[in-house]
Design an enzyme around this catalytic site. Structure first.
Site, mmCIF file in Angstrom:
data_model
loop_
_atom_site.group_PDB
_atom_site.id
_atom_site.type_symbol
_atom_site.label_atom_id
_atom_site.label_comp_id
_atom_site.label_asym_id
_atom_site.label_seq_id
_atom_site.Cartn_x
_atom_site.Cartn_y
_atom_site.Cartn_z
ATOM 1 N NE ARG A 62 -30.558 50.163 2.044
ATOM 2 C CZ ARG A 62 -29.434 49.541 1.684
ATOM 3 N NH1 ARG A 62 -28.330 49.734 2.365
ATOM 4 N NH2 ARG A 62 -29.409 48.737 0.648
ATOM 5 C CD GLU A 99 -21.298 44.563 -2.423
ATOM 6 O OE1 GLU A 99 -21.970 45.308 -1.693
ATOM 7 O OE2 GLU A 99 -20.421 43.799 -1.988
HETATM 8 O O1 PRP Z 1 -22.322 51.468 -4.723
HETATM 9 P P1 PRP Z 1 -23.304 50.480 -5.218
HETATM 10 O O2 PRP Z 1 -22.686 49.136 -5.538
HETATM 11 O O3 PRP Z 1 -24.091 51.003 -6.364
HETATM 12 O O4 PRP Z 1 -24.310 50.174 -4.021
HETATM 13 C C1 PRP Z 1 -24.856 51.176 -3.225
HETATM 14 C C2 PRP Z 1 -26.352 51.170 -3.288
HETATM 15 O O5 PRP Z 1 -26.892 49.914 -2.871
HETATM 16 C C3 PRP Z 1 -27.998 50.141 -2.010
HETATM 17 O O6 PRP Z 1 -29.154 50.380 -2.763
HETATM 18 P P2 PRP Z 1 -30.364 49.331 -3.003
HETATM 19 O O7 PRP Z 1 -31.018 49.762 -4.250
HETATM 20 O O8 PRP Z 1 -29.878 47.909 -2.904
HETATM 21 O O9 PRP Z 1 -31.248 49.479 -1.727
HETATM 22 P P3 PRP Z 1 -32.392 50.328 -1.072
HETATM 23 O O10 PRP Z 1 -33.543 50.366 -2.017
HETATM 24 O O11 PRP Z 1 -32.641 49.560 0.190
HETATM 25 O O12 PRP Z 1 -31.821 51.688 -0.792
HETATM 26 C C4 PRP Z 1 -27.569 51.384 -1.265
HETATM 27 O O13 PRP Z 1 -28.673 52.011 -0.633
HETATM 28 C C5 PRP Z 1 -26.943 52.213 -2.346
HETATM 29 O O14 PRP Z 1 -27.905 52.988 -3.050
HETATM 30 N N1 ADE Z 2 -22.705 45.538 1.242
HETATM 31 C C1 ADE Z 2 -23.733 46.405 1.243
HETATM 32 N N2 ADE Z 2 -24.402 46.657 2.370
HETATM 33 C C2 ADE Z 2 -25.451 47.546 2.372
HETATM 34 N N3 ADE Z 2 -25.860 48.183 1.295
HETATM 35 C C3 ADE Z 2 -25.208 47.960 0.146
HETATM 36 N N4 ADE Z 2 -25.386 48.461 -1.077
HETATM 37 C C4 ADE Z 2 -24.475 47.887 -1.883
HETATM 38 N N5 ADE Z 2 -23.694 47.042 -1.226
HETATM 39 C C5 ADE Z 2 -24.143 47.065 0.067
#
Ligand code: PRP
Ligand code: ADE
Length: 178
Positions: A62, A99
Site C-alpha cells: 500500500r 500489528e
Molecule cells: O506500523 P505497523 O504495525 O508495522 O503496520 C503498518 C503496516 O501494515 C500494513 O502493511 P501490510 O504488510 O500488512 O500490508 P500491505 O501489503 O497490504 O501493504 C501497512 O500497509 C503498513 O505497511
Molecule cells: N489496523 C490496521 N489497519 C490497516 N492497516 C494496518 N497495518 C497495520 N495495522 C493496520
C-alpha cells in the site's frame, strides 16, 4: 470540510481483519475518490518541497500507491522496499513485526545510489503507521544503505499503537490520526 474530516468519513473500518481483534483501516475508498486522493498526495508531498529530499522510499504494497505519486510530486526517484524474494538484484534485508504479522523487507543495495557513495535524504512513505514496526524496518534499511531518513509520512496514524515512539525521534507526518 477539512481533509482530516473527509478522510474520517471515507476510510472504512473493518473489524477482525486480517485476524480477530484487529480493526483494519481500509484505504481503498480513498483510492476510489480521485479528488480526495489528489488532496492526500498533496498533503503528503507539500511539507517536503524544498527540504532537500533526494528519494522517496515506499513500502510494499500500500505504500507504493502513495509513494509513487508523492515522488512524482516532489520530482525525485522512487525506490521500493519489498516483501522478501521479490527484488531481482542484490538486496539488504530487515526482519520486523507489524500489528498482526512478522515479515521481512528488502531493498536493492544500489536503490539510493552506488554503495559507499550514497548521499540520499529520504522521505519514507506508507499508508498506515500502526506499531511502527514496518516504518522502523524501512528506516533501518535506508540507513544501512547509507541514506539519511528525513521523515516518515503516512496517510493514517493509529496513535494508540505508539508507532511514533518506535521511530525513536525520527520526524513523522500523518495526514489523519485515529
Ligand atoms: O506500523 P505497523 O504495525 O508495522 O503496520 C503498518 C503496516 O501494515 C500494513 O502493511 P501490510 O504488510 O500488512 O500490508 P500491505 O501489503 O497490504 O501493504 C501497512 O500497509 C503498513 O505497511
Ligand atoms: N489496523 C490496521 N489497519 C490497516 N492497516 C494496518 N497495518 C497495520 N495495522 C493496520
Amino acid at each position: 470540510m477539512t481533509l482530516q474530516r473527509r478522510l474520517e468519513g471515507t476510510i472504512r473500518d473493518v473489524p477482525d481483519f486480517p485476524t480477530p481483534g484487529i480493526l483494519f483501516k481500509d484505504i481503498t475508498p480513498v483510492l476510489a475518490d480521485p479528488v480526495l486522493l489528489a488532496d492526500v498526495i498533496d498533503a503528503m508531498a507539500a511539507p517536503y518541497a524544498g527540504r532537500g529530499i533526494t528519494h522517496v522510499v515506499g513500502v510494499e504494497s500500500r505504500g507504493f500507491l502513495f509513494g509513487v505519486p508523492v515522488a512524482l510530486a516532489l520530482g525525485v526517484p522512487f525506490a521500493p522496499a519489498r516483501k522478501p524474494s521479490k527484488l531481482p538484484w542484490r538486496t539488504q534485508r530487515e526482519a520486523y513485526a507489524l500489528e498482526y504479522r512478522k515479515d521481512v523487507l528488502e531493498m536493492h543495495v544500489d536503490a539510493l545510489g552506488t554503495p559507499g557513495q550514497v548521499a540520499a535524504r529520504v522521505l519514507v512513505i506508507d499508508d498506515v503507521l500502526a506499531t511502527g514496526g514496518t516504518a522502523m524496518a524501512t528506516c533501518r534499511l535506508v540507513e544501512r544503505l547509507g541514506g539519511e531518513v528525513a521523515a516518515v509520512a503516512v496517510v493514517v496514524e493509529l496513535g494508540f499503537l505508539n508507532g511514533r515512539a518506535a521511530l525513536a525521534g525520527r520526524e513523522v507526518h500523518a495526514v489523519v490520526g485515529f
